[in-house]
Design a protein around this motif. Structure first.
Motif, short mmCIF file in Angstrom:
data_model
loop_
_atom_site.label_atom_id
_atom_site.label_comp_id
_atom_site.label_asym_id
_atom_site.label_seq_id
_atom_site.Cartn_x
_atom_site.Cartn_y
_atom_site.Cartn_z
N ARG A 1 0.73 10.53 -3.57
CA ARG A 1 0.61 9.53 -5.13
C ARG A 1 0.66 10.43 -6.50
O ARG A 1 0.88 9.69 -7.40
CB ARG A 1 -0.34 8.46 -4.96
CG ARG A 1 -1.76 8.92 -4.91
CD ARG A 1 -2.60 7.75 -5.30
NE ARG A 1 -3.22 6.95 -4.07
CZ ARG A 1 -4.31 6.82 -3.68
NH1 ARG A 1 -5.30 7.39 -4.35
NH2 ARG A 1 -4.54 6.30 -2.55
N GLU B 1 4.12 -3.33 -13.26
CA GLU B 1 3.15 -3.25 -12.05
C GLU B 1 3.94 -2.03 -11.16
O GLU B 1 3.09 -1.22 -10.67
CB GLU B 1 2.53 -4.42 -11.60
CG GLU B 1 1.57 -5.21 -12.60
CD GLU B 1 1.30 -6.49 -12.09
OE1 GLU B 1 0.07 -6.92 -12.36
OE2 GLU B 1 2.25 -7.29 -11.55
N ARG C 1 8.82 4.38 -11.60
CA ARG C 1 7.76 4.54 -10.62
C ARG C 1 7.51 6.07 -10.15
O ARG C 1 6.60 6.49 -10.05
CB ARG C 1 7.79 3.61 -9.45
CG ARG C 1 6.70 3.79 -8.69
CD ARG C 1 6.64 2.96 -7.30
NE ARG C 1 7.91 3.26 -6.53
CZ ARG C 1 8.56 2.53 -5.50
NH1 ARG C 1 7.86 1.29 -5.09
NH2 ARG C 1 9.40 2.92 -4.79
N LEU D 1 9.05 9.30 -5.35
CA LEU D 1 10.00 8.84 -4.29
C LEU D 1 10.92 7.75 -4.76
O LEU D 1 10.60 6.86 -5.16
CB LEU D 1 9.43 8.69 -2.88
CG LEU D 1 8.89 9.68 -2.05
CD1 LEU D 1 8.16 9.06 -0.83
CD2 LEU D 1 10.23 10.49 -1.38
N LEU E 1 -2.43 2.85 -10.02
CA LEU E 1 -3.17 1.74 -9.76
C LEU E 1 -3.62 2.13 -8.48
O LEU E 1 -4.89 1.77 -7.93
CB LEU E 1 -2.33 0.15 -9.48
CG LEU E 1 -1.77 -0.18 -10.87
CD1 LEU E 1 -0.79 -1.39 -10.44
CD2 LEU E 1 -3.08 -0.62 -11.66
N TYR F 1 15.58 0.82 -3.20
CA TYR F 1 14.72 0.47 -4.19
C TYR F 1 12.99 0.31 -3.71
O TYR F 1 12.37 1.11 -4.28
CB TYR F 1 14.83 -0.83 -4.99
CG TYR F 1 16.25 -1.19 -5.20
CD1 TYR F 1 17.23 -0.46 -5.43
CD2 TYR F 1 16.59 -2.59 -4.86
CE1 TYR F 1 18.59 -0.65 -5.57
CE2 TYR F 1 17.90 -2.97 -5.13
CZ TYR F 1 18.87 -2.03 -5.18
OH TYR F 1 20.33 -2.37 -5.46
N ASN F 2 12.76 -0.57 -2.66
CA ASN F 2 11.54 -0.50 -1.97
C ASN F 2 10.56 -0.91 -3.26
O ASN F 2 9.49 -0.06 -3.20
CB ASN F 2 11.20 0.73 -1.15
CG ASN F 2 11.99 0.75 0.27
OD1 ASN F 2 12.64 -0.17 0.64
ND2 ASN F 2 11.78 1.58 0.93
N LEU F 3 10.79 -1.84 -3.77
CA LEU F 3 9.73 -2.35 -4.65
C LEU F 3 8.77 -3.39 -4.05
O LEU F 3 9.24 -3.97 -3.03
CB LEU F 3 10.52 -2.99 -6.19
CG LEU F 3 11.23 -2.15 -6.60
CD1 LEU F 3 11.97 -2.71 -8.11
CD2 LEU F 3 10.41 -0.79 -7.26
N LEU G 1 2.36 1.50 -9.97
CA LEU G 1 1.73 1.49 -8.59
C LEU G 1 0.93 2.65 -8.35
O LEU G 1 -0.23 2.82 -7.74
CB LEU G 1 2.84 1.07 -7.81
CG LEU G 1 2.49 0.73 -6.28
CD1 LEU G 1 1.62 -0.49 -6.25
CD2 LEU G 1 3.89 0.45 -5.34
#
Lengths: 655, 227
Positions: B84, B104, B154, B89, B111, B94-96, B108
């Protein structure tokens, strides 16, 4: 096989876990319906058996079967919520598939058909199994009921015995099969119609059936503060799957309400029983009570009250005979039915008496106070005289009062004792002077006396011709003692005259046991019903949570790949289960309390008892709800652990 | 200075007869600020390589050193925290997270670290990926290209040591594809961001500084296209 059938079949095979839970829901629903109507039939048969064909009125049956109807309604409502949710999730999962077959020309009708076929296939397996389980439940239930009622029946004559027998009621099975099938069809039809309506394009693109709006998922800053970012994610997930979790929350809530209701029903039942039983604590109570005969003068005034009396000698003989029975202790107490009054102004009350009167806002209206004159068997009298510190032959004031206020017993000393005499006046104006030699207070006063006294001024005299006499007996073997006493009791009583008297030998121990076992039987039935219904709800809770967790595996993988630890993931799922539990507790507990209060109002109308919060049941609910949701989430998450992140990304990408 | 060092990496799947050697002794190193494309046919082992470098999978033998850290020496949790903070990555799909808004989703990784959102940085990234007006939207309210831009955002939020992109344009039309590539190149040029892109698209690969070709789990060619 037709394509629509095949698609339905495949769906059931692919998602085995959900199929099993849904099937379990259908089986339980059918089983409960079968059992409820089976019990109703057994109950109706038992009543017919008990009072004979001739006397059974139609409304007995109506009562029993309408009770069955109400219970069935509850079962069907819970089942529809549970089973339709399973189908809704199933249909939602297949939106993509529906889109594809729609785009190659499937009609709305065909889409709806596949979902309905699912229901038919599940019913074909579930309903027969359910009926079998239901019959089994009926057999077990009938046996439990008969076993529990053995005590009660031993107390009754054979004619009055309640015996349940297993009744193979084909009507009951037909009703439950029909009921369960209708439930499944309605449950399948609702989501099927909705799935069929969705446009092919939306279905292919996998547009969520509920179009999400960011605003609806907004969470308060407090959540992040309290539960961290994982908590916020957890709450958002619950909000997204609101509809699925609504069913979970509703079924948990229903179970809680029923459980709290049932347990407070049980509590009221036993509290009422205890209140009745608490009056005289004895295994067997033998009583003699004279009738009254009034002689009137020409003006219609009472000239004379005539009673049959039992003198100290006669009573003592009976007491002695009773004591011959092994393992028995007897307390004999007799009394006078003629009313003696004492002028209020001649009495000196204690301050605790005044306090008691004013705190209950009671106002003395009469100027005359009734006096109870009692006599006790010689052995116990000697003991009481010893406690009071007076010689045999003294009159002893029972300076003790016990009243009920706000459902609690209050005890206090009513009179100031100073070795005074009571100036008593009988109904015919005769003045009797009764000197008091000693007093007994508090724990020195035996229970039998407290229960026999109905006024504030009670005096025990050494000898009296009693109008009523009570033998309260504690015995190791109440049943044999009852038979033993029955053999001589009436012969030893004074000879009857035209006045007449009543006698009774009451085996309270047996009655007590019988009533308690009847109550236990009722409670087993009630808890059995609640338990089964909870099981139906549970199938939904488990299938919803595990499906939800499974369908989000992609999300979990993403979170892990951007750096969420496995611990963080567990944390998030724990918080989801906690939030879900809190929500159902917020609904369940107040509703449960409301139901228990209504139950209290309807049951305790005649007996005055304060309302008691069903705290234990509430705590049990809280623990159970957290345990259920937490275990389910945890188990589902545990299965995710073995999952390799890479494999999951592949699996998801490949679809 | 090498920011990424891959040493004799091997990955074998399965047992006995069904044994598959996905990677067979791959070694190379990437310097800071390099833009490397890894190309190969499907089944060549390029995705396996990507997952191993990203630390979401572990090799049969060999090691990967990122910014001086030998990553497989860490346990799962340490690796997750390392990811993180140090790796961005980007996936083909997309893998949101569907329940989080675009901003947000971008935030991520921060957070997850319970760090204060860096508003200035977020604003800058939103401007860069051109989604200032859609920051409060959920992924389902965005187009594919927009969603992929969110996942680029992200990847960029934490100034990672390394950005790994697995077929980032595989699911996009040509216009959106070029937008994403421009975005990645921009970060490479402007922030000297190290970039590793896996693709089977020649035109994408040709935009890189260096192309590594993988075949049957081994490096077939490693050529520098531009300096």
């Amino acid at each position: 096989m037709k394509l629509t059938k095949k698609l339905a079949y495949n769906q059931l095979i692919t998602n085995k876990r959900r199929t099993i839970w849904t099937l379990l829901g259908i089986i339980l629903t059918t089983a409960m319906l079968t059992a409820v109507f089976g019990f109703a039939s057994s109950g109706a048969a038992a009543i017919t058996d008990l009072i004979g064909d001739m006397y059974v009125r139609d409304n007995y049956y109506t009562t029993i079967y309408s009770m069955g109807g109400v219970l069935s309604f509850v079962i069907v409502m819970v089942s529809i919520i549970v089973i339709s949710n399973a189908f809704r999730v199933s249909a939602g999962e297949r939106l993509n598939q529906f889109g594809i077959i729609k785009s190659v020309g499937a009609t709305k009708k065909q889409i709806a058909q596949t979902v309905c076929y699912e229901g038919i296939l599940l019913s074909a397996v579930g309903i027969p199994s359910g009926i079998a389980v239901g019959l089994l439940l009926q057999i077990i239930g009938v046996n439990i009921a008969n076993y529990m009622l053995t005590g009660l029946n031993a107390f009754q004559t054979d004619d009055a015995a309640i015996v349940f027998s297993f009744v193979f009621a084909w009507q009951a099975m037909l009703i439950s099969a029909f009921g369960a099938f209708t439930t499944v069809l309605i449950s399948a039809w609702l989501p099927a119609r909705k799935a069929a309506k969705i446009a092919a394009v939306d279905a292919i693109r996998g547009v969520n059936e509920v179009k999400m709006k960011a605003k609806r998922l907004r969470t308060s800053w407090l959540v992040r503060k309290l539960f961290g970012f994982e908590g916020e994610l957890a709450l958002k997930s619950l909000k997204r799957s609101r509809r699925s979790f609504r069913a979970t929350v509703v079924s948990l809530t229903i179970s809680m309400v029923l459980f709290i209701g049932a347990s407070s029903f049980g509590t009221q039942l036993f509290r009422m029983a205890n209140l009745v039983f608490a009056l005289i604590e004895a295994d067997v109570i033998a009583t003699f009570e004279s009738s009254q005969q009034f002689i009137f003068d020409d003006d219609g005034e009472v000239l004379e009250q005539r009673y049959l009396t039992i003198n100290t000698f006669e009573a003592e003989n009976i007491t002695a005979k009773m004591r011959e029975f092994q393992g028995t202790s007897v307390f004999g107490v007799g009394g006078n039915s003629v009313r003696y009054n004492v002028l209020r102004e001649t009495l000196q009350f204690t301050s605790s008496f005044d306090e008691h009167m004013s705190s209950n806002e009671w106002v003395m209206e009469t100027e005359q106070f009734p006096v109870t004159i009692l006599t006790v068997d010689a052995e116990n009298y000697a003991e009481l005289a010893r406690r009071a510190g007076v010689p045999i032959g003294s009159n002893i004031l029972i300076n003790h009062a016990r009243t009920q206020s706000d459902g609690n017993w209050a005890e206090f000393v009513p009179l100031v004792f100073s070795g005074q005499s009571l100036q008593m006046q009988s109904y015919d104006g005769e003045i009797v002077n009764l000197p008091l030699h000693g007093e007994l207070r508090g724990l020195d006063v035996p229970n039998e006396i407290i229960h026999s006294s109905v006024s504030y001024v009670v005096v025990i005299v050494p000898e009296a011709d009693a109008h009523f006499y009570i033998w309260a007996v504690e015995s190791d073997d109440p049943n044999s003692f009852e038979t033993y006493t029955d053999s001589f009791f009436n012969d030893m009583l004074p000879p009857d005259s035209d006045i007449g008297f009543r006698t009774n030998i009451f085996n309270q121990a047996a009655e007590d046991n019988a009533v308690r076992s009847l109550f236990h039987t009722i409670m087993i039935a009630v808890y059995g019903f609640v338990g089964m219904l909870t099981l139906i709800g549970l199938t939904n809770v488990i299938s919803t949570i595990s499906t939800n967790v499974r369908s989000r595996s992609r999300e979990f993988v993403t979170l892990q790949s951007v750096g969420m630890t496995y611990g963080g993931l567990k944390n998030m799922l724990n918080l989801e289960s906690i939030l879900c539990s809190i929500k159902s507790l917020i609904y369940g507990i107040p509703l449960g309390i409301a139901v228990s209060y209504l139950m209290y109002l309807s049951m305790v109308g005649s007996v005055w008892l304060p309302y008691e919060l069903p705290l234990v049941a509430i705590i049990q609910c809280v623990v159970a709800v957290f345990a259920i949701t937490w275990l389910t989430m945890r188990f589902s998450a545990y299965r995710l652990r073995g999952q390799n992140i890479v494999e999951s990304i592949r699996a998801v990408d490949g679809r | 200075m090498a920011i990424l060092q891959v040493n004799n990496l091997k990955k074998i799947y399965g047992k006995g007869d069904t044994i598959v050697t996905a990677l067979d002794g791959v070694s190379f190193s990437v310097a800071k600020g390099e833009f490397v494309a890894i190309i190969g046919a499907s089944g060549s082992g390029k995705s396996t390589l990507m997952h191993l470098i990203g630390g979401v999978d572990r090799p049969t033998s060999g090691n990967v050193v990122i910014d001086g850290n030998e990553i497989y020496k860490s346990n799962e949790s340490e690796l997750a925290i390392f990811r993180r903070r140090n790796i961005g990555l980007i996936y083909q799909f997309y893998n949101l997270i569907p329940t989080l808004t675009a901003e947000e989703n971008i935030m991520l990784p921060r957070l997850l670290d319970n760090r204060k959102p860096d508003e200035a940085k977020l604003k800058h990234i939103l401007e860069t990926i051109g989604l200032e007006n859609r920051a409060k939207h959920l992924p389902s309210e965005l187009s594919g290209g927009q969603q992929q831009r969110v996942s680029v955002g992200r990847a960029l939020i934490n100034d990672p040591v390394l950005i790994l992109a697995d077929e980032p344009t595989g699911n996009l039309d040509s216009k959106s594809s070029q937008e994403i590539m421009d975005l990645l190149k921009l970060s490479n040029k402007r922030f000297n961001q190290t970039l590793l892109v896996i693709t089977h698209d020649e035109s994408i690969a040709l935009q890189a500084d260096r192309i590594i070709t993988i075949s049957d789990g081994q490096i077939l060619r490693d050529e520098v296209v531009r300096q």
